[in-house]
Design a protein around this motif. Structure first.
Motif, PDB file in Angstrom:
ATOM      1  N   UNK A   2     -83.130  60.290  36.193  1.00 46.21           N
ATOM      2  CA  UNK A   2     -82.408  60.577  37.580  1.00 46.21           C
ATOM      3  C   UNK A   2     -82.483  59.547  38.438  1.00 46.21           C
ATOM      4  N   UNK A   3     -81.494  59.362  39.364  1.00 42.17           N
ATOM      5  CA  UNK A   3     -81.967  58.384  40.145  1.00 42.17           C
ATOM      6  C   UNK A   3     -82.536  58.961  41.564  1.00 42.17           C
ATOM      7  N   UNK A   4     -83.300  58.030  42.410  1.00 42.12           N
ATOM      8  CA  UNK A   4     -84.248  58.552  43.162  1.00 42.12           C
ATOM      9  C   UNK A   4     -83.413  59.560  44.462  1.00 42.12           C
ATOM     10  N   UNK A   5     -84.126  60.617  44.805  1.00 41.03           N
ATOM     11  CA  UNK A   5     -83.460  61.278  45.807  1.00 41.03           C
ATOM     12  C   UNK A   5     -83.368  60.579  47.004  1.00 41.03           C
ATOM     13  N   UNK A   6     -82.229  60.452  47.851  1.00 44.10           N
ATOM     14  CA  UNK A   6     -82.214  59.915  49.175  1.00 44.10           C
ATOM     15  C   UNK A   6     -82.790  60.779  50.182  1.00 44.10           C
ATOM     16  N   UNK A   7     -83.730  60.274  51.107  1.00 45.42           N
ATOM     17  CA  UNK A   7     -84.298  61.193  51.954  1.00 45.42           C
ATOM     18  C   UNK A   7     -83.232  60.991  53.187  1.00 45.42           C
ATOM     19  N   UNK A   8     -83.253  62.397  54.000  1.00 44.95           N
ATOM     20  CA  UNK A   8     -82.299  62.300  54.963  1.00 44.95           C
ATOM     21  C   UNK A   8     -83.330  62.064  56.361  1.00 44.95           C
ATOM     22  N   UNK A   9     -82.716  62.067  57.580  1.00 50.67           N
ATOM     23  CA  UNK A   9     -83.633  61.647  58.580  1.00 50.67           C
ATOM     24  C   UNK A   9     -84.650  62.751  58.749  1.00 50.67           C
ATOM     25  N   UNK A  10     -84.373  63.921  58.835  1.00 50.22           N
ATOM     26  CA  UNK A  10     -85.316  65.156  59.208  1.00 50.22           C
ATOM     27  C   UNK A  10     -86.145  65.323  57.968  1.00 50.22           C
ATOM     28  N   UNK A  11     -85.723  65.154  56.856  1.00 47.31           N
ATOM     29  CA  UNK A  11     -86.978  65.254  55.684  1.00 47.31           C
ATOM     30  C   UNK A  11     -87.769  64.109  55.875  1.00 47.31           C
ATOM     31  N   UNK A  12     -87.383  62.940  56.055  1.00 46.33           N
ATOM     32  CA  UNK A  12     -88.004  61.753  56.340  1.00 46.33           C
ATOM     33  C   UNK A  12     -89.070  61.973  57.452  1.00 46.33           C
ATOM     34  N   UNK A  13     -88.571  62.560  58.629  1.00 45.20           N
ATOM     35  CA  UNK A  13     -89.610  62.774  60.022  1.00 45.20           C
ATOM     36  C   UNK A  13     -90.719  63.716  59.655  1.00 45.20           C
ATOM     37  N   UNK A  14     -90.442  64.588  58.904  1.00 45.96           N
ATOM     38  CA  UNK A  14     -91.244  65.739  58.656  1.00 45.96           C
ATOM     39  C   UNK A  14     -92.688  65.078  58.118  1.00 45.96           C
ATOM     40  N   UNK A  15     -92.839  63.905  57.315  1.00 44.74           N
ATOM     41  CA  UNK A  15     -93.794  63.399  56.766  1.00 44.74           C
ATOM     42  C   UNK A  15     -94.858  63.058  57.869  1.00 44.74           C
ATOM     43  N   UNK A  16     -94.337  62.777  58.962  1.00 45.15           N
ATOM     44  CA  UNK A  16     -95.272  62.169  60.006  1.00 45.15           C
ATOM     45  C   UNK A  16     -96.234  63.540  60.396  1.00 45.15           C
ATOM     46  N   UNK A  41     -99.577  53.707  63.467  1.00 44.61           N
ATOM     47  CA  UNK A  41     -98.227  54.473  62.908  1.00 44.61           C
ATOM     48  C   UNK A  41     -97.048  53.842  63.496  1.00 44.61           C
ATOM     49  N   UNK A  42     -96.941  53.504  64.992  1.00 44.09           N
ATOM     50  CA  UNK A  42     -95.854  53.109  65.303  1.00 44.09           C
ATOM     51  C   UNK A  42     -95.662  51.688  64.892  1.00 44.09           C
ATOM     52  N   UNK A  43     -96.623  50.902  64.811  1.00 41.21           N
ATOM     53  CA  UNK A  43     -96.328  49.434  64.476  1.00 41.21           C
ATOM     54  C   UNK A  43     -95.765  49.423  63.078  1.00 41.21           C
ATOM     55  N   UNK A  44     -96.422  50.366  61.973  1.00 35.66           N
ATOM     56  CA  UNK A  44     -95.960  50.297  60.851  1.00 35.66           C
ATOM     57  C   UNK A  44     -94.707  50.636  60.619  1.00 35.66           C
ATOM     58  N   UNK A  45     -94.167  51.753  61.425  1.00 39.60           N
ATOM     59  CA  UNK A  45     -92.725  52.313  61.422  1.00 39.60           C
ATOM     60  C   UNK A  45     -91.849  51.135  61.731  1.00 39.60           C
ATOM     61  N   UNK A  46     -92.263  50.574  62.998  1.00 40.15           N
ATOM     62  CA  UNK A  46     -91.248  49.457  63.382  1.00 40.15           C
ATOM     63  C   UNK A  46     -91.056  48.004  62.488  1.00 40.15           C
ATOM     64  N   UNK A  47     -92.538  47.701  61.873  1.00 37.40           N
ATOM     65  CA  UNK A  47     -92.222  46.831  61.258  1.00 37.40           C
ATOM     66  C   UNK A  47     -91.481  46.769  59.926  1.00 37.40           C
ATOM     67  N   UNK A  48     -91.603  48.168  59.249  1.00 34.26           N
ATOM     68  CA  UNK A  48     -91.183  48.381  58.005  1.00 34.26           C
ATOM     69  C   UNK A  48     -89.550  48.858  58.416  1.00 34.26           C
ATOM     70  N   UNK A  49     -88.997  49.122  59.526  1.00 35.95           N
ATOM     71  CA  UNK A  49     -87.616  49.366  59.994  1.00 35.95           C
ATOM     72  C   UNK A  49     -87.058  47.911  59.855  1.00 35.95           C
ATOM     73  N   UNK A  50     -87.637  47.135  60.619  1.00 39.52           N
ATOM     74  CA  UNK A  50     -87.129  45.728  60.855  1.00 39.52           C
ATOM     75  C   UNK A  50     -87.116  44.926  59.233  1.00 39.52           C
ATOM     76  N   UNK A  51     -88.122  45.400  58.386  1.00 35.31           N
ATOM     77  CA  UNK A  51     -88.277  44.659  57.265  1.00 35.31           C
ATOM     78  C   UNK A  51     -86.907  45.191  56.320  1.00 35.31           C
ATOM     79  N   UNK A  52     -86.707  46.695  56.414  1.00 35.18           N
ATOM     80  CA  UNK A  52     -85.651  47.116  55.805  1.00 35.18           C
ATOM     81  C   UNK A  52     -84.349  46.773  56.459  1.00 35.18           C
ATOM     82  N   UNK A  53     -84.104  46.423  57.355  1.00 35.11           N
ATOM     83  CA  UNK A  53     -82.873  45.924  57.904  1.00 35.11           C
ATOM     84  C   UNK A  53     -82.752  44.515  57.544  1.00 35.11           C
TER      85      UNK A  53
END
Lengths: 258, 226
Positions: A2-16, A41-53
């Motif tokens: 199977x292809x990977x399950x895409x995470x929606x924003x609410x699912x994703x946020x719940x990991x925090x 946690x905040x730095x990781x999030x921002x840095x990875x979002x930037x990397x993703x973009x």
């Protein structure tokens, strides 16, 4: 597969929410690092979002220049991190470290992507993540190697002075420290190869399996990357220390430690 | 007429210590004395080129030491430093370690024993150096340096951990050995009694400093016929 399950924003946020557990334990154990946990946690999030973009943009608009730029900024960052942990190194030593990380990183990336996988090294989908793993590990290795080298030299100052006074060549005095630091820097990589697949499934392999790659393909990539990392660590530490130790003495055979 | 082995000219270290022009004779025992901070240890380091002067020259047998390979110079002007370093192993292995570093054949037990006895450290060669006292370690350290039979031996505070009787006995042996074999001994020490008994020449850096401060032409090298 199977292809990977895409995470929606609410699912994703719940990991925090799991971080609340960490916070609770920290509070209970009176570890006053809750601020660091939040900042990290905040730095990781921002840095990875930037990397993703950035990666999204590069994948949509592939151009050799972007790939090159990404790799070189990783090398520059790695170099900066190594130096920030070891201030007080002389200029020639620093230049040696920069050349060593760049040279060994690029060489191994070139062989891996161009030679083994057999595609263009400017392909961002392969070169950027694999390059990142190789350079990141080289950085950790060089950091550890230089730290071990300088710490041992500093604690053996008296022995070094005695040997110099006895008329021993600086090269002969310093080489044992080079070899010892190289060994120390290599051990974590070798140890992780020992436990690989039994204690944990490594990150890259996990990622590939999650995204639907056949396990046998994933292990081949994992083995390949481990060998590549081992080589890059070994080469970059060896070159850094080889350039480096020669910068510690002058033409009058005087050893200058920071 | 005694031969001049070492000559210094307007020697200046780090723009902090200005040495008067010094002369050290060959095949003699020269003491260097003076209160701390007058640059006694630094002078020895300048002589064996483990440090360099800001300006000035040092000549060995009328040849500037800058034109001599620094490693060869150090082998010729052996400096036994102030801080003892011995490997964590037996006396025999300590000799072996140091000789290996110099790429020389390791001396046999009799030779090692001979130098240990000369330095009043006649311990069994299998003795672990960690078990010895500070004074015993210092004597073994000196014995190792002495055994290399350099033309010049420079000792920096060699009796700092020794009592008076041992110090005198050690210097008696050292002087006998060095003059017997026409070699030069340079010693930094502040032990006035040792100096009075054994010195062929004394360089008093403090006296020299005061004199230069009063702008008197340097003649501070006091000579004493042995």
């Amino acid at each position: 597969m199977n292809d990977i399950i895409q995470l929606n924003l609410i699912q994703f946020s719940s990991i925090y929410l799991l971080l609340l557990v960490v916070l609770a334990v920290m509070k209970r154990a009176e570890i006053e690092q809750s601020k660091l946990l939040v900042i990290a946690s905040i730095r990781m999030t921002i840095q990875l979002i930037l990397a993703g973009l950035v990666l999204t943009y590069i994948f949509d608009n592939p151009h050799p220049l972007w790939t090159l730029l990404y790799i070189f900024s990783m090398i520059a960052f790695a170099f900066h991190r190594v130096l920030s942990k070891q201030p007080g190194l002389n200029r020639a030593f620093k230049i040696g470290i920069m050349i060593s990380i760049a040279l060994s990183g690029l060489l191994v990336i070139l062989y891996f992507i161009g030679g083994v996988i057999g595609i263009s090294v400017f392909n961002p989908q392969y070169t950027i993540p694999i390059g990142g793993m190789i350079i990141g590990n080289a950085m950790t290795g060089v950091s550890l190697g230089i730290k071990t080298f300088m710490t041992n030299l500093a604690s053996d100052r008296n022995k070094i002075d005695t040997l110099l006074n006895l008329g021993v060549e600086p090269r002969k005095i310093l080489l044992p420290y080079v070899n010892q630091a190289l060994e120390t820097a290599l051990l974590p990589t070798l140890n992780s190869m020992l436990s690989m697949g039994i204690i944990s499934l490594p990150g890259m392999m996990t990622g590939q399996i999650l995204s639907g790659t056949l396990p046998l393909t994933a292990i081949m990539y994992q083995i390949a990357i481990m060998v590549a990392i081992c080589t890059a660590v070994c080469l970059s530490v060896f070159l850094s220390l080889t350039f480096g130790y020669q910068s510690l003495y002058n033409h009058r055979q005087q050893i200058r430690l920071p | 007429m005694p031969r001049i082995l070492i000559k210094t000219e307007s020697l200046n270290f780090n723009h902090m210590i200005r040495y008067p022009d010094l002369q050290i004779q060959a095949e003699k025992l020269t003491f260097i004395k003076g209160p701390s901070g007058t640059g006694k240890t630094t002078l020895l380091k300048l002589l064996n080129a483990t440090t360099s002067p800001a300006s000035g020259t040092i000549c060995l047998n009328d040849e500037s030491i800058d034109s001599i390979d620094a490693v060869l110079l150090r082998q010729q002007l052996l400096l036994c430093g102030q801080t003892v370093y011995l490997f964590d192993s037996t006396i025999r292995e300590n000799f072996a370690h140091y000789y290996r570093y110099r790429n020389l054949a390791i001396p046999d037990d009799d030779t090692i024993q001979k130098y240990l006895t000369l330095c009043l450290a006649p311990f069994p060669l299998d003795t672990h150096c960690q078990t010895l006292s500070g004074g015993e370690r210092q004597r073994i350290y000196i014995a190792i340096f002495l055994s290399f039979q350099s033309d010049v031996l420079m000792l920096d505070e060699p009796t700092s951990a020794l009592d008076e009787t041992t110090s005198r006995k050690l210097f008696e042996n050292l002087k006998l050995l060095m003059t017997d074999t026409n070699r030069t001994l340079i010693v930094v020490s502040h032990d006035q009694r040792l100096i009075e008994t054994y010195a062929d020449a004394v360089i008093d850096l403090d006296a020299i400093k005061e004199q230069t401060q009063r702008s008197v032409v340097n003649t501070a090298l006091t000579q004493k016929e042995a």
